[in-house]
Design a protein around this motif. Structure first.
Motif, short mmCIF file in Angstrom:
data_model
loop_
_atom_site.label_atom_id
_atom_site.label_comp_id
_atom_site.label_asym_id
_atom_site.label_seq_id
_atom_site.Cartn_x
_atom_site.Cartn_y
_atom_site.Cartn_z
N GLY A 1 -17.65 4.09 -31.37
CA GLY A 1 -16.25 4.04 -30.99
C GLY A 1 -15.34 4.38 -32.17
O GLY A 1 -14.37 5.13 -32.03
N ALA A 2 -15.67 3.85 -33.35
CA ALA A 2 -14.87 4.11 -34.54
C ALA A 2 -14.89 5.59 -34.90
O ALA A 2 -13.86 6.17 -35.27
N VAL A 3 -16.06 6.21 -34.81
CA VAL A 3 -16.17 7.65 -35.13
C VAL A 3 -15.33 8.47 -34.16
O VAL A 3 -14.61 9.40 -34.58
N VAL B 1 -12.12 10.82 -35.08
CA VAL B 1 -11.97 12.24 -34.73
C VAL B 1 -10.54 12.49 -34.23
O VAL B 1 -9.88 13.47 -34.64
N ASN B 2 -10.07 11.63 -33.34
CA ASN B 2 -8.69 11.75 -32.86
C ASN B 2 -7.71 11.63 -34.02
O ASN B 2 -6.77 12.43 -34.15
N GLY B 3 -7.93 10.62 -34.86
CA GLY B 3 -7.01 10.36 -35.96
C GLY B 3 -6.93 11.49 -36.96
O GLY B 3 -5.85 11.83 -37.45
N VAL C 1 2.40 8.27 -43.23
CA VAL C 1 2.51 8.20 -41.78
C VAL C 1 1.22 8.63 -41.09
O VAL C 1 0.69 7.93 -40.22
N GLY C 2 0.68 9.77 -41.49
CA GLY C 2 -0.54 10.28 -40.87
C GLY C 2 -1.73 9.35 -41.06
O GLY C 2 -2.52 9.13 -40.14
N LYS C 3 -1.85 8.79 -42.25
CA LYS C 3 -2.96 7.88 -42.53
C LYS C 3 -2.86 6.60 -41.71
O LYS C 3 -3.87 6.08 -41.22
N THR C 4 -1.64 6.10 -41.57
CA THR C 4 -1.43 4.90 -40.75
C THR C 4 -1.79 5.17 -39.30
O THR C 4 -2.44 4.35 -38.64
N GLN C 5 -1.40 6.34 -38.79
CA GLN C 5 -1.76 6.71 -37.42
C GLN C 5 -3.27 6.88 -37.29
O GLN C 5 -3.86 6.51 -36.26
N PHE C 6 -3.91 7.40 -38.33
CA PHE C 6 -5.36 7.54 -38.33
C PHE C 6 -6.04 6.20 -38.14
O PHE C 6 -6.94 6.06 -37.30
N TRP C 7 -5.60 5.19 -38.87
CA TRP C 7 -6.22 3.86 -38.76
C TRP C 7 -5.94 3.22 -37.40
O TRP C 7 -6.76 2.47 -36.88
N ALA C 8 -4.80 3.55 -36.81
CA ALA C 8 -4.51 3.05 -35.46
C ALA C 8 -5.52 3.62 -34.47
O ALA C 8 -6.05 2.91 -33.61
#
Length: 326
Positions: A100-102, A106-108, A206-213
């Motif tokens: 699930g994390a992977v 991929v989305n992030g 911003v992008g990194k924060t969205q990635f972790w979300a």
């Protein structure tokens, strides 16, 4: 206290209580403690996914691939168990969380590094993940007789009167309450969604924060994938088909703003519980369950309209205050 009574969460609590009273007037057994516990258990997968979706929406993104993530992870876990029944449940759980994390990552990455709109990314991965399920399974089902007792028994095991599935939902909710309120990442979700431009000047990526979300959302989707197939003792291509709509509906009904930066964990939980109660009550009051999607869609439209109206009202108040100061 007065502020809470005027909040969206208080309104939802009131609506849920009124709904329970109306249902009880037709079927008193619905509000019996044992039945309410079963309703909560039925709603637990939705609740877990809604919490993951919450942090994504807070950052001005959306994850439409959660149900496909759930389905692919669930199918892989079921196929592994069918082929190797002796694999411990803890290994299955680790696999589900990792897969699930992977998929969330991929989305992030595509949203963060390639700047592709989240709705486009997750629509694409939703289709890809569903396609992969068909490829690896050949369209075949994995049925209960092919699954080990330990595999199917884990989410159903009772602890203090509640199944493990319910306890996992409670644990996830507790973790998210703590994360949102007490950690820099939780505050970053709000900051990035509330004002991405200002967030950059405070040192937030911003992008990194969205990635972790997206990673968090994907991890919970993977976990739910195993819990889903184990609880229902079946895995097939169309597992949880359309379930992403219910997940988004739970968030929006709970007051999570599609515009980002606004909403609470409690609101998402209440939104999920509202839909869970409606879903379980439909057969009781003689309404076809096929109306569920229509009700979810209508709830989204009403909730978005309510959120937009509230936002305009706050804007007018701010403008009036500014005029007064001038």
């Amino acid at each position: 206290m007065t502020g809470f009574l005027k909040s969206r969460e208080a309104l939802l609590i009131g609506v849920i209580l009124v709904l329970l009273v109306l249902i009880a007037s037709r079927f008193a057994g619905f509000v019996a403690p044992d039945n309410l516990a079963r309703v909560f258990n039925d709603t637990s997968p939705l609740l877990i996914l809604a919490l993951g979706q919450t942090v994504v929406i807070l950052t001005r993104c959306i994850d439409l691939s959660v149900a496909a993530n759930l389905a692919l992870t669930g199918m892989v876990c079921a196929m592994l168990n069918a082929a190797y029944p002796g694999v411990p449940v803890v290994v299955i759980l680790a696999l589900a969380l990792g897969m699930g994390a992977v998929m969330g990552a991929v989305n992030g990455v595509m949203v963060w590094k390639l700047s592709i709109p989240p709705i486009v990314v997750t629509l694409g991965t939703m289709t890809i993940y569903r396609g992969i399920i068909f490829v690896i399974s050949g369209g075949e089902w994995v049925n209960s007789h092919e699954m080990s007792a330990a595999f199917t028994g884990f989410p159903r095991a009772m602890i203090l009167g509640l199944p493990v599935l319910s306890w996992i939902a409670i644990l996830v909710a507790a973790v998210f309450f703590t994360m949102i309120a007490r950690t820099p990442l939780g505050r970053a979700f709000y900051a990035v969604g509330g004002n991405p431009n200002a967030s950059v000047y405070t040192g937030l990526d911003v992008g990194k924060t969205q990635f972790w979300a997206f990673v968090l959302s994907g991890t919970l989707a993977g976990l739910t994938g195993y819990l889903w197939v184990a609880r229902y003792s079946v895995a097939y291509v169309d597992i949880a088909g359309g379930f992403e709509l219910e997940v988004v509906a739970a968030c929006v009904i709970g007051g999570i703003s599609i515009a980002g930066g606004a909403g609470t964990v409690l609101g998402a939980i209440l939104g999920a519980l509202f839909l869970g109660i409606v879903k379980n009550a439909l057969p009781v009051v003689g309404i076809s369950p096929f109306w569920q999607l229509a009700i979810s869609g209508a709830a989204i439209v009403i909730a978005v309209a309510f959120n937009a109206r509230s936002g305009r009202a706050k804007g007018r108040i701010i403008l009036k205050k500014a005029e007064g100061l001038a």
